[in-house]
Design an enzyme around this catalytic site. Structure first.
Site, PDB file in Angstrom:
ATOM      1  N   ARG A 175     -50.517 -71.238-126.990  1.00 35.17           N
ATOM      2  CA  ARG A 175     -51.785 -71.806-127.441  1.00 35.17           C
ATOM      3  C   ARG A 175     -52.861 -70.724-127.636  1.00 35.17           C
ATOM      4  O   ARG A 175     -52.833 -69.675-126.976  1.00 35.17           O
ATOM      5  CB  ARG A 175     -52.275 -72.865-126.456  1.00 35.17           C
TER       6      ARG A 175
ATOM      7  N   ALA B 175     -37.525 -73.562-132.615  1.00 34.16           N
ATOM      8  CA  ALA B 175     -36.907 -72.388-131.976  1.00 34.16           C
ATOM      9  C   ALA B 175     -37.935 -71.585-131.163  1.00 34.16           C
ATOM     10  O   ALA B 175     -37.643 -71.140-130.054  1.00 34.16           O
ATOM     11  CB  ALA B 175     -36.262 -71.493-133.036  1.00 34.16           C
ATOM     12  N   ALA B 176     -39.134 -71.425-131.724  1.00 36.48           N
ATOM     13  CA  ALA B 176     -40.146 -70.600-131.039  1.00 36.48           C
ATOM     14  C   ALA B 176     -40.674 -71.282-129.785  1.00 36.48           C
ATOM     15  O   ALA B 176     -41.070 -70.612-128.834  1.00 36.48           O
ATOM     16  CB  ALA B 176     -41.312 -70.309-131.991  1.00 36.48           C
TER      17      ALA B 176
ATOM     18  N   GLU C 272     -34.877 -65.729-131.781  1.00 35.71           N
ATOM     19  CA  GLU C 272     -35.452 -66.947-132.356  1.00 35.71           C
ATOM     20  C   GLU C 272     -35.226 -67.065-133.861  1.00 35.71           C
ATOM     21  O   GLU C 272     -34.908 -68.153-134.353  1.00 35.71           O
ATOM     22  CB  GLU C 272     -36.953 -67.034-132.043  1.00 35.71           C
TER      23      GLU C 272
ATOM     24  N   GLU D 286     -53.454 -80.614-122.378  1.00 39.02           N
ATOM     25  CA  GLU D 286     -52.140 -79.963-122.400  1.00 39.02           C
ATOM     26  C   GLU D 286     -50.956 -80.919-122.472  1.00 39.02           C
ATOM     27  O   GLU D 286     -51.098 -82.119-122.347  1.00 39.02           O
ATOM     28  CB  GLU D 286     -52.002 -79.065-121.158  1.00 39.02           C
TER      29      GLU D 286
END
Ligand SMILES: Cc1cc2nc3c(=O)[nH]c(=O)nc-3n(C[C@H](O)[C@H](O)[C@H](O)COP(=O)(O)O)c2cc1C
Ligand SMILES: [Mn+2]
Length: 479
Positions: free
Chosen positions: A163, A211-212, A220, A271
């Protein structure tokens, strides 16, 4: 071979499948987009392309895409499965793809190089970044993106989702935990006193954040290739040597200084735990030096923060990807054959055929000792093979019937991975101080304990009541 998949061809596929809604009405980036997205998630509605964001009609970036993977049907489409494929099929295919990475290829140029913004012209608020939750510390620009860095020793490239908040016209403050791969790169740069080059990619093939955003493996881009069944075509950034998808919508190039003087306030943020997390602190900053983008680019965002009745894209995606990652860890640690099913959610439930007493603790230790050490594995429940772990009530019944809280609820104190854990005092979640938030984890071993639950012949060797047989045909017809 079909044309390489990028965000635009993915949108075409979603539209053809009735999975895309274009929104031409004017919407406000300030909380309104977030609320529309939340309601769409509640209804398991199509993905949303906002084409008319208030104040952005004349800018270089007018459009925002959200909710691309906000249903199992769309996850299935990403993998090339029928929309109706089951959870088990999705998890199994994820695991297969993890084992067959397809190496990326470097190309000279691509659509992401069509336009360049640099120097004083850089202004991150020119992107239609929503203000997602009322009490967020700012506008969160990095919510569904790929952050690319390189190990200065080995040259290995990492791609992760982390983030970040707009901290100024050309600054993004970020949440950088030591348990993450980019933090390992950052630590090496800090030791040398050099800034770490960074690229942030917004808008591309859906496999990118799948993937990330998962702690699957190191490769990745290779996993993205495996999911797409096509190599990822990469171009080099202009101001550093980081590779990014050639047909990405937008790429931000920059660097993070290890000097605490350069840090800026970041947090809190609504979150993935479902509450605000990440106490506001001065955190490292991506100093942006260049933006490259396609013509009329589509920015990608994500409403984080599941609430009752409302999942999020990441919770739907994690539900599959984390289960796959846990299977991989457990099988690599010798539990193949014992693990029968995994459901990763607010609690992670693992169904096993217990091979030996103590195996549930062994399983919990394997997960907490792996890359999966994070808030998502805070509470693990292990049950026997006769429990349907997709039925929360069945899991509760097993816990009540077979777990003795004084010995089968096992708390493991002060482990890493808890910076998102708001059950803790602020001090314990200080990732700047500890490297990662420290918190406690719990195993609930709800498997039947062999020694204390002897099978008794007078109970017909069953631990559970056995239903009697209904035989008269006229009764069978009734029930
Ligand atoms: C939407 C989304 C947001 C995420 N935000 C963060 C974050 O802010 N900080 C973080 O450490 N991990 C975050 N993650 C989880 C990491 O991406 C995940 O742990 C990944 O494995 C990290 O990559 P790495 O193993 O290469 O470090 C996020 C994942 C997703 C899908
Ligand atoms: Mn990684």
């Amino acid at each position: 071979m079909t044309a390489p998949r990028d965000l635009r061809s993915w949108l075409d596929l979603l539209a053809a499948e009735g999975e895309l809604m274009r929104i031409g009405a004017e919407v406000d980036w300030n909380l309104e987009i977030a609320e529309i997205t939340r309601r769409a998630l509640v209804k398991r509605a199509p993905a949303l392309l906002f084409e008319n964001v208030k104040g952005y009609g004349d800018g270089w970036c007018r459009r925002l895409f959200v909710n691309g993977l906000g249903s199992r049907a769309r996850l299935n489409l990403m993998f090339g499965l029928p929309k109706s494929a089951s959870y088990a099929e999705l998890v199994a295919l994820t695991r297969r793809r993890l084992r067959e990475p397809i190496a990326p290829v470097m190309v000279d140029t691509g659509p992401v190089k069509e336009h360049v913004i640099e120097g004083a012209a850089i202004d991150l608020t020119q992107l239609p970044v929503p203000f997602w939750h009322e009490l967020d510390g700012g506008r969160y620009i990095n919510t569904w993106c790929a952050v690319v860095t390189r190990d200065p020793d080995s040259g290995e490239v990492n791609v992760g989702t982390y983030r970040g908040m707009i901290a100024g016209r050309d600054r993004i403050s970020v949440f950088l935990e030591a348990t993450r791969d980019w933090a390992k790169h950052f630590a090496k740069h800090r030791a040398r006193g050099t800034p770490m080059p960074v690229a942030v990619v917004y808008g591309w093939d859906p496999s990118m954040v799948y993937a990330a955003g998962h702690p699957f493996a190191h490769d990745e881009y290779g996993i993205m290739g495996a999911i797409r069944r096509q190599p990822v075509e990469l171009v080099k950034c202009d101001t550093n040597d980081l590779p990014v998808p050639a047909s990405a919508e937008i790429v931000i190039e920059g660097s993070i200084s290890p000097d605490p003087e350069t840090f800026a306030l970041e947090g809190p943020f609504g979150e993935f735990s479902g509450v605000y997390g990440g106490f506001p602190r001065p955190r490292p900053v991506i100093q942006v030096s260049r933006i490259t983008h396609r013509t009329d680019p589509i920015y990608r965002g994500n409403l984080e923060g599941p609430t009752q009745g409302s999942p999020t894209e990441s919770s739907l995606m994690f539900y599959v990807g984390w289960a796959a990652a846990m299977w991989e860890v457990l099988e690599s640690q010798g539990h193949a054959g014992s693990v029968l099913d995994v459901v990763a959610g607010p609690w992670t439930v693992i169904k096993i055929r217990k091979a030996y007493e103590g195996q549930p603790r062994h399983i919990a230790a394997a997960i907490w000792g792996s890359k999966l050490i994070t808030y998502i594995g805070k509470i693990l429940v292990v049950v026997d093979e006769d429990v349907d772990i997709h039925d929360a009530r069945a899991v509760q019944i097993a816990i009540r019937a077979y777990a003795d809280p004084t010995k089968d609820f096992i708390a493991f104190p002060m482990l890493a991975g808890g910076s998102g854990d708001t059950a803790l005092p602020e001090e314990a979640s200080d990732e700047v101080k500890w490297g990662s938030g420290m918190h406690s984890k719990m195993l609930i071993d709800a498997t039947v304990e062999w020694a204390t639950h002897p099978v008794r012949p007078e109970w017909r060797n069953q631990r559970k009541p056995v239903n009697c047989t209904v035989s008269p045909p006229e009764i069978v017809a009734l029930v």
